[in-house]
Design a protein around this motif. Structure first.
Motif, PDB file in Angstrom:
ATOM      1  N   LYS A   1       0.848  -1.180   0.000  1.00 52.45           N
ATOM      2  CA  LYS A   1       0.000   0.000   0.000  1.00 52.45           C
ATOM      3  C   LYS A   1       0.886   1.233   0.000  1.00 52.45           C
ATOM      4  O   LYS A   1       1.661   1.461   0.907  1.00 52.45           O
ATOM      5  CB  LYS A   1      -0.919   0.005   1.220  1.00 52.45           C
ATOM      6  N   VAL A   2       0.747   2.054  -1.022  1.00 53.98           N
ATOM      7  CA  VAL A   2       1.606   3.220  -1.162  1.00 53.98           C
ATOM      8  C   VAL A   2       0.760   4.414  -1.562  1.00 53.98           C
ATOM      9  O   VAL A   2      -0.341   4.276  -2.072  1.00 53.98           O
ATOM     10  CB  VAL A   2       2.696   2.978  -2.236  1.00 53.98           C
ATOM     11  N   PRO A   3       1.250   5.655  -1.324  1.00 55.84           N
ATOM     12  CA  PRO A   3       0.496   6.836  -1.734  1.00 55.84           C
ATOM     13  C   PRO A   3       0.459   6.952  -3.239  1.00 55.84           C
ATOM     14  O   PRO A   3       1.267   6.340  -3.947  1.00 55.84           O
ATOM     15  CB  PRO A   3       1.285   7.988  -1.102  1.00 55.84           C
TER      16      PRO A   3
ATOM     17  N   VAL B   1       8.080  17.750  -1.562  1.00 57.87           N
ATOM     18  CA  VAL B   1       7.572  16.463  -1.080  1.00 57.87           C
ATOM     19  C   VAL B   1       8.719  15.471  -0.894  1.00 57.87           C
ATOM     20  O   VAL B   1       8.814  14.784   0.124  1.00 57.87           O
ATOM     21  CB  VAL B   1       6.520  15.891  -2.051  1.00 57.87           C
ATOM     22  N   ALA B   2       9.609  15.399  -1.861  1.00 56.01           N
ATOM     23  CA  ALA B   2      10.691  14.421  -1.817  1.00 56.01           C
ATOM     24  C   ALA B   2      11.633  14.644  -0.638  1.00 56.01           C
ATOM     25  O   ALA B   2      12.123  13.693  -0.044  1.00 56.01           O
ATOM     26  CB  ALA B   2      11.483  14.443  -3.121  1.00 56.01           C
TER      27      ALA B   2
ATOM     28  N   ASP C   1      -2.257  12.656  -1.009  1.00 56.13           N
ATOM     29  CA  ASP C   1      -1.361  11.609  -0.540  1.00 56.13           C
ATOM     30  C   ASP C   1       0.093  12.053  -0.435  1.00 56.13           C
ATOM     31  O   ASP C   1       0.951  11.287   0.025  1.00 56.13           O
ATOM     32  CB  ASP C   1      -1.457  10.390  -1.447  1.00 56.13           C
ATOM     33  N   ALA C   2       0.390  13.274  -0.857  1.00 54.54           N
ATOM     34  CA  ALA C   2       1.743  13.797  -0.630  1.00 54.54           C
ATOM     35  C   ALA C   2       1.943  14.121   0.842  1.00 54.54           C
ATOM     36  O   ALA C   2       3.081  14.121   1.327  1.00 54.54           O
ATOM     37  CB  ALA C   2       1.970  15.048  -1.479  1.00 54.54           C
ATOM     38  N   GLY C   3       0.856  14.390   1.562  1.00 56.86           N
ATOM     39  CA  GLY C   3       0.947  14.758   2.974  1.00 56.86           C
ATOM     40  C   GLY C   3       1.696  13.767   3.837  1.00 56.86           C
ATOM     41  O   GLY C   3       2.610  14.145   4.584  1.00 56.86           O
ATOM     42  N   PRO C   4       1.355  12.469   3.798  1.00 60.35           N
ATOM     43  CA  PRO C   4       2.069  11.494   4.621  1.00 60.35           C
ATOM     44  C   PRO C   4       3.556  11.386   4.304  1.00 60.35           C
ATOM     45  O   PRO C   4       4.355  11.094   5.191  1.00 60.35           O
ATOM     46  CB  PRO C   4       1.346  10.181   4.304  1.00 60.35           C
ATOM     47  N   VAL C   5       3.943  11.602   3.058  1.00 57.26           N
ATOM     48  CA  VAL C   5       5.355  11.540   2.691  1.00 57.26           C
ATOM     49  C   VAL C   5       6.111  12.697   3.340  1.00 57.26           C
ATOM     50  O   VAL C   5       7.193  12.518   3.906  1.00 57.26           O
ATOM     51  CB  VAL C   5       5.531  11.564   1.160  1.00 57.26           C
ATOM     52  N   ILE C   6       5.530  13.894   3.288  1.00 56.03           N
ATOM     53  CA  ILE C   6       6.155  15.055   3.923  1.00 56.03           C
ATOM     54  C   ILE C   6       6.198  14.866   5.427  1.00 56.03           C
ATOM     55  O   ILE C   6       7.208  15.141   6.081  1.00 56.03           O
ATOM     56  CB  ILE C   6       5.400  16.341   3.555  1.00 56.03           C
TER      57      ILE C   6
ATOM     58  N   ALA D   1       9.566   5.633   2.937  1.00 58.66           N
ATOM     59  CA  ALA D   1       9.764   4.259   2.471  1.00 58.66           C
ATOM     60  C   ALA D   1      10.283   3.364   3.595  1.00 58.66           C
ATOM     61  O   ALA D   1       9.904   2.203   3.707  1.00 58.66           O
ATOM     62  CB  ALA D   1      10.728   4.242   1.289  1.00 58.66           C
ATOM     63  N   ARG D   2      11.147   3.907   4.451  1.00 58.27           N
ATOM     64  CA  ARG D   2      11.659   3.107   5.571  1.00 58.27           C
ATOM     65  C   ARG D   2      10.574   2.863   6.610  1.00 58.27           C
ATOM     66  O   ARG D   2      10.436   1.757   7.138  1.00 58.27           O
ATOM     67  CB  ARG D   2      12.856   3.816   6.213  1.00 58.27           C
TER      68      ARG D   2
END
Length: 258
Positions: free
Chosen positions: A34-36, A184-185, A233-238, A247-248
């Motif tokens: 499950k990924v953004p 985001v990255a 879905d960029a929110g959780p990555v940030i 990813a970790r």
């Protein structure tokens, strides 16, 4: 199914629009992970100075079928503080001039120094400076801009400098695609889009609150509220601290301690 990558770059991690989302490429990830969603993802075998530990082989495995709630939950995220207002077409040379790109963000001392130069390239017409002389941090936690914020070069140092200075979010009418992607990255600042031209209704020093779950900005100094476009879905990555941290934490790649 497992795939191995030897080198990954923040700059190649995403290519997506600030207001549209799609799905990860099925050629990169097993369907059970499950990924953004982003649009579209491309991966290139490059090296990034922001990921000094990413040079060893990284395996993606199918057992990572769930994502920790602490990583995904941005529903209660709120930013509150003073805003700093800029205009249209604020480019990366104004955010962080090229002469400071030799600073390495992975070095804590140089990361702090990089932040002290954030928005130093703005013209003298900006009488109020983002960072006061002899200071390394800004008192403005939210930057409000106009159209095409972050245009110019693809330097990842631009959002990093803002984050290192103490900014938590940028609210702009629109973004240069590369700045949004790099924000985001790297996980340094939230790049939020406004539905109105807020930069003409707010002024530097106004007290504002951003409520992510409501996609709303409240200007307490004027009493006005503004609708923002959802970060999606960029929110959780940030929130996780960037693409590698996300990813970790979600088990897509091994943690650095493994």
């Amino acid at each position: 199914m497992a795939a191995s990558l030897t080198r990954i770059s923040y700059s190649s991690a995403f290519t997506f629009s600030a207001s549209k989302t799609s799905v990860f490429s099925p050629s990169l990830f097993a369907s059970s992970i499950k990924v953004p969603t982003f649009s579209p993802l491309t991966a290139k075998l490059l090296w990034s100075t922001f990921a000094p530990h990413a040079a060893h082989a990284i395996s993606f495995t199918t057992h990572a079928t769930s994502t920790p709630a602490s990583v995904l939950d941005t529903s209660t995220k709120t930013f509150h503080g003073l805003c700093y207002v800029v205009g249209d077409n604020i480019d990366t040379d104004q955010i962080i001039p090229a002469e400071y790109l030799t600073l390495v963000p992975s070095n804590p001392a140089e990361y702090e120094k990089l932040g002290s130069y954030a928005l130093i390239g703005l013209p003298s017409s900006y009488a109020t400076r983002f960072i006061e002389p002899n200071e390394t941090k800004t008192k403005y936690s939210i930057v409000i801009g106009g159209a095409n914020f972050g245009c110019g070069s693809s330097r990842e140092h631009a959002p990093v400098a803002l984050g290192a200075a103490g900014a938590k979010a940028v609210v702009a009418e629109s973004y240069a695609r590369i700045f949004f992607r790099n924000s985001v990255a790297t996980g340094e600042v939230y790049p939020l889009e406004s539905e109105a031209r807020i930069c003409e209704e707010c002024k530097t020093g106004d007290v504002v609150t951003i409520e992510l779950w409501e996609s709303r900005l409240i200007n307490h100094s004027t009493g006005k509220e503004y609708k923002l476009k959802s970060i999606g879905d960029a929110g959780p990555v940030i929130e996780a601290g960037g693409i590698f941290a996300y990813a970790r934490k979600t088990g897509m790649i091994p943690s650095q301690s493994n």
